[in-house]
Structure formats: structure tokens, C-alpha cells
Design an enzyme around this catalytic site. Structure first.
Site, short mmCIF file in Angstrom:
data_model
loop_
_atom_site.label_atom_id
_atom_site.label_comp_id
_atom_site.label_asym_id
_atom_site.label_seq_id
_atom_site.Cartn_x
_atom_site.Cartn_y
_atom_site.Cartn_z
N VAL A 147 93.24 -1.23 15.49
CA VAL A 147 92.46 0.01 15.48
C VAL A 147 92.16 0.52 16.89
O VAL A 147 91.88 1.71 17.08
CB VAL A 147 91.15 -0.17 14.70
CG1 VAL A 147 91.43 -0.52 13.24
CG2 VAL A 147 90.22 -1.19 15.35
N ASN B 25 85.93 -0.98 8.82
CA ASN B 25 85.16 -2.21 8.97
C ASN B 25 85.52 -3.00 10.22
O ASN B 25 84.70 -3.78 10.72
CB ASN B 25 85.38 -3.09 7.73
CG ASN B 25 84.88 -4.50 7.93
OD1 ASN B 25 83.69 -4.77 7.90
ND2 ASN B 25 85.81 -5.43 8.16
N TYR C 69 77.70 -3.85 22.26
CA TYR C 69 77.72 -3.90 20.80
C TYR C 69 76.71 -2.91 20.21
O TYR C 69 77.04 -2.15 19.30
CB TYR C 69 77.42 -5.32 20.31
CG TYR C 69 77.63 -5.50 18.83
CD1 TYR C 69 78.90 -5.70 18.31
CD2 TYR C 69 76.56 -5.46 17.94
CE1 TYR C 69 79.10 -5.85 16.95
CE2 TYR C 69 76.74 -5.61 16.58
CZ TYR C 69 78.02 -5.80 16.09
OH TYR C 69 78.22 -5.94 14.73
N LYS D 4 77.64 0.42 17.91
CA LYS D 4 77.18 0.56 16.54
C LYS D 4 76.23 1.75 16.37
O LYS D 4 76.21 2.38 15.31
CB LYS D 4 76.53 -0.74 16.07
CG LYS D 4 77.53 -1.90 15.94
CD LYS D 4 78.67 -1.57 14.98
CE LYS D 4 79.58 -2.75 14.73
NZ LYS D 4 80.65 -2.45 13.74
N THR E 42 79.25 -14.81 7.81
CA THR E 42 80.61 -14.68 8.33
C THR E 42 80.76 -15.52 9.60
O THR E 42 79.77 -15.99 10.16
CB THR E 42 80.93 -13.21 8.69
OG1 THR E 42 80.05 -12.81 9.76
CG2 THR E 42 80.72 -12.29 7.49
#
Length: 290
Positions: free
Chosen positions: A97, A123, A186, A190, A221
């Protein structure tokens, strides 16, 4: 490409028993409300593990055909094997991506494999630290390119294939709602996904294509485990203590499972969410309440 609605005419739905009826068997549920995406064709980026894998399974259980996209063929093949065993039409598509040319080609391959494209789930992303005023690795460009540029590249390539009434669902984070020291890249990426979601929702509103974001909190995860281990190292405690401390900031007191995020994706992709667009929904056990 037509946006198909097979087996979902109002007359057949009207014959289903009420959802709350205790007499409904699991088979009856799966034939009616349990498969709201029957006939839909979905692409999930980052679908080879973690939240993306959970989303792919949830979409498949809801009746959709699913293509999972990522950089690691072996992981994608494993997910496709599991989906196929569950009688889901599933395909693996490799692509990056963060590379605009690569993702444009991959979107076209996914569309051809699925026979069209109705729902895009952005995602794919990466985590990890990147401070600005704090010491640590300089990963700004790496993180922002994957987490924010990747959503832009993928959406731009996919939107021209979506029919009127299609769906784009972006996975942000609770760190798109607040800041964490040492995670500037990060958090910025986001937060950016949420802003992108709101703007693209307006751009595509005339086509009745809805664009929404989900902001997960702690989800079970490998990425979350890495974050908890980093937290443990920084606080000089063991992993279980770090997890206990993290959960103490979550009102429901537990970590979510990937399929719980998948269930929300299914609803956003369903007929029931036709009127919802430009929203960022926190799914985090109450960690964020605004």
C-alpha cells in the site's frame, strides 16, 4: 459494474421471524440476518494477520467474497485456505500500500479476481515508536507512508471501481483520538486517517458511497503484543504486569478480539449503515468516550 443485491428483496426479508425470537435456529439465522453481505465483493488490505484477518473472516461469514491483500504471500495463502474451508470465496493478492504503482496494479488484480469491487477496507499499517523530542529510531516517513499515504493511494485506486452505494472503511486507532509520547508518527498517521475519512466522505457523497473509520483500542494481535512488550521494557516490569496496567485504563477491563472489529466492519458495510458516513467510531472497551 452493477451493485448486486441478490436474495435481499424486501419480500423475502419480511418473511423472516423476528430477530429476538428464541425459536430461531442457527441455520435460520445464517439464511437471513446472519448473511447481510451475500453477493458483495470485498477487499481487505493487511488481510494476512491480526485485525485484517479477523475482518476477512467476519466479512466471509456475512456472505461476502473476500480478497486479502498484503506483502507476504504465505500469510495471505493461509488466510485464504481457512476462508475457503469455511466455504467463503476468497483470493490472495500481493501488493504494497505504500507504493502507489504497486497498489494500483493490485487493486485491479483484486477487482478481476472478485468480478468487481463493492467494499474496500483500508486496514494495512505498521506500528512502533517514533519520537520527535524523545530519543529513538527515526521512522516518521516509514510509518506515515504505510499508515496514511497507503490509505490515500488505495482509496484513490479503488474508488473508481466502486459502484454507487459502495463502501470504504478505514481502520484508524484510539491513538487517532489522543497522543502518546514517543509515538508521534503513529499518532499523526492515525489522526490523519480520520481527517482523510471525513473529507473523502464529502467527495463521494454524491455517489452514495459511504466512508467511515473505526478506531480500535487494544486488540489481541502481534502488534498489540509488541506494544505491550515495549511498555513493559520501558517500565521495567514483566509482560503480564504491563498488560494488567494497560487493561486498567480500559473500563471494560479486557482486550478485544479481531473478530469484534470485524463485526463492526460488517455492520458499516451493510444496508443498516446506508445513512452513516464521515464518522470515526471508537471500538475500544470504553478507553475513549468522545
Amino acid at each position: 459494474e452493477a451493485y448486486n443485491h441478490p436474495s435481499e428483496d424486501s419480500s423475502s426479508q419480511a418473511k423472516d421471524p423476528p430477530a429476538e425470537s428464541p425459536r430461531r435456529s442457527p441455520v435460520q439465522m445464517s439464511r437471513s440476518r446472519g448473511r447481510p453481505l451475500r453477493g458483495k465483493r470485498c477487499l481487505v488490505t493487511g488481510g494476512g494477520s491480526g485485525i485484517g484477518e479477523g475482518i476477512a473472516h467476519s466479512l466471509g461469514q456475512a456472505g461476502a467474497a473476500v480478497a486479502v491483500l498484503g506483502r507476504k504471500r504465505a500469510k495471505l495463502n493461509r488466510v485464504v485456505k481457512d476462508l475457503t474451508a469455511a466455504k467463503v470465496d476468497a483470493f490472495a493478492v500481493t501488493g504494497d500500500v505504500a507504493d502507489e504503482a504497486s497498489i494500483t496494479r493490485s487493486i485491479d488484480r483484486a477487482r478481476k479476481a472478485l468480478g468487481g469491487l463493492d467494499i474496500l477496507v483500508n486496514n494495512a499499517g505498521i506500528g512502533g515508536p517514533n519520537g520527535c523530542a524523545l530519543p529513538g529510531p527515526d521512522r516518521w516517513h516509514e510509518i506515515v507512508r504505510a499508515n496514511l499515504d497507503g490509505v490515500y493511494y488505495t482509496s484513490r485506486a479503488a474508488q473508481r471501481h466502486l459502484p454507487d452505494g459502495g463502501r470504504i472503511i478505514n481502520i484508524s486507532s484510539v491513538l487517532g483520538r489522543f497522543g502518546v509520547p514517543g509515538y508521534t508518527a503513529y499518532c499523526a498517521s492515525k489522526h490523519g486517517v480520520i481527517g482523510f475519512t471525513k473529507a473523502l466522505a464529502l467527495e463521494l457523497a454524491a455517489r452514495q458511497i459511504t466512508v467511515n473509520a473505526i478506531c480500535p483500542g487494544w486488540v489481541d494481535t502481534d502488534m498489540a503484543a509488541d506494544g505491550l512488550q515495549a511498555m513493559a521494557d520501558g517500565m521495567q516490569v514483566d509482560f503480564e504486569e504491563a498488560r494488567r496496567l494497560a487493561m486498567s485504563a480500559v473500563p471494560l477491563g479486557r482486550i478485544l478480539q479481531p473478530e469484534e472489529i470485524g463485526s463492526l466492519v460488517v455492520w458499516l458495510a451493510s444496508k443498516g449503515a446506508d445513512g452513516m458516513t464521515g464518522q470515526a467510531i471508537s471500538h475500544c472497551g470504553g478507553q475513549v468516550m468522545w
